[in-house]
Design a protein around this motif. Structure first.
Motif, PDB file in Angstrom:
ATOM      1  N   SER A  51       0.828  -1.210   0.000  1.00 38.84           N
ATOM      2  CA  SER A  51       0.000   0.000   0.000  1.00 38.84           C
ATOM      3  C   SER A  51       0.858   1.255   0.000  1.00 38.84           C
ATOM      4  CB  SER A  51      -0.932   0.010   1.213  1.00 38.84           C
ATOM      5  OG  SER A  51      -1.838  -1.049   1.147  1.00 38.84           O
ATOM      6  N   TYR A  52       1.894   1.260   0.829  1.00 37.77           N
ATOM      7  CA  TYR A  52       2.773   2.431   0.858  1.00 37.77           C
ATOM      8  C   TYR A  52       3.575   2.560  -0.436  1.00 37.77           C
ATOM      9  CZ  TYR A  52       1.685   3.772   5.612  1.00 37.77           C
ATOM     10  OH  TYR A  52       1.035   4.204   6.723  1.00 37.77           O
ATOM     11  N   PHE A  55       1.221   4.061  -2.858  1.00 45.36           N
ATOM     12  CA  PHE A  55       1.025   5.461  -2.470  1.00 45.36           C
ATOM     13  C   PHE A  55       2.152   6.340  -2.998  1.00 45.36           C
ATOM     14  CE2 PHE A  55       2.110   8.681   0.808  1.00 45.36           C
ATOM     15  CZ  PHE A  55       1.014   9.518   0.657  1.00 45.36           C
ATOM     16  N   PHE A  56       3.392   5.945  -2.730  1.00 46.15           N
ATOM     17  CA  PHE A  56       4.514   6.773  -3.177  1.00 46.15           C
ATOM     18  C   PHE A  56       4.687   6.746  -4.688  1.00 46.15           C
ATOM     19  CE2 PHE A  56       6.010   6.295   1.314  1.00 46.15           C
ATOM     20  CZ  PHE A  56       5.930   7.647   1.624  1.00 46.15           C
ATOM     21  N   SER A  76       9.929  12.016   2.458  1.00 40.17           N
ATOM     22  CA  SER A  76       8.805  11.224   2.965  1.00 40.17           C
ATOM     23  C   SER A  76       9.090   9.729   2.890  1.00 40.17           C
ATOM     24  CB  SER A  76       7.537  11.548   2.175  1.00 40.17           C
ATOM     25  OG  SER A  76       7.177  12.881   2.349  1.00 40.17           O
ATOM     26  N   THR A  80       9.432   7.048   6.018  1.00 34.91           N
ATOM     27  CA  THR A  80       8.680   5.793   6.037  1.00 34.91           C
ATOM     28  C   THR A  80       9.608   4.607   6.229  1.00 34.91           C
ATOM     29  OG1 THR A  80       7.042   6.797   4.572  1.00 34.91           O
ATOM     30  CG2 THR A  80       7.026   4.396   4.749  1.00 34.91           C
ATOM     31  N   PRO A 130      -3.433   2.578   5.389  1.00 33.27           N
ATOM     32  CA  PRO A 130      -2.535   2.419   4.236  1.00 33.27           C
ATOM     33  C   PRO A 130      -3.273   2.202   2.915  1.00 33.27           C
ATOM     34  CG  PRO A 130      -1.738   1.102   6.069  1.00 33.27           C
ATOM     35  CD  PRO A 130      -3.077   1.631   6.460  1.00 33.27           C
ATOM     36  N   ALA A 134      -3.206   4.739  -0.369  1.00 29.99           N
ATOM     37  CA  ALA A 134      -2.891   4.305  -1.730  1.00 29.99           C
ATOM     38  C   ALA A 134      -4.013   4.696  -2.688  1.00 29.99           C
ATOM     39  CB  ALA A 134      -2.661   2.795  -1.763  1.00 29.99           C
TER      40      ALA A 134
END
Length: 147
Positions: A51-52, A55-56, A76, A80, A130, A134
């Motif tokens: 998920s992260y 997201f990124f 960021s 993380t 999370p 995303a």
């Protein structure tokens, strides 16, 4: 005369406290996992990391056109990595001693501050943020592509 009532009242309160303390003694519990294990199966960690990553990646696609945006994203991402890296280091502390405990897969849930919850409820609580992050970043990337 007044002093006698205060002394007797104090003795009664002390007797009540002693009785409550004797009742409060619990029997020893069976071995359980330390909180450092986080009692999470690897599938939850994998879903969280994925998920992260989404997201990124979506934020890079949406905002990665300028130097300042890329710099902010790199910072960021570094925070993380430090956040999850600290969790990984704490999880590995005294790992050899925890192997004698029963596997957490057999417990079908985790202990929380407010009590025991089953796996589905724990996974929903842990993975909601999370996954929504995303989804937000993907929505942001889609909007950026359409505008």
């Amino acid at each position: 005369m007044l002093m006698d009532f205060q002394i007797e009242g104090g003795q009664a309160v002390t007797a009540e406290l002693v009785a409550e303390m004797q009742d409060a003694v619990e029997e020893p519990r069976a071995l359980s996992h330390e909180s450092r294990t986080f009692e999470l199966p690897s599938s939850v960690w994998t879903a969280m990391f994925a998920s992260y990553a989404v997201f990124f990646a979506a934020l890079i696609v949406a905002t990665g056109h300028g130097t300042a945006a890329i710099f902010a994203l790199v910072i960021s991402i570094a925070y993380t990595i430090m956040y999850f890296g600290t969790a990984a280091v704490l999880n590995n502390v005294s790992a050899a001693e925890r192997k004698s405990l029963p596997p957490f897969e057999t417990t079908h849930g985790i202990e929380t501050q407010t009590g025991w919850i089953d796996d589905a409820a724990a996974n929903a609580q842990i993975l909601t943020v999370p996954i929504l992050l995303a989804f937000f970043a993907c929505s942001f990337a889609v909007i950026r592509a359409l505008v």
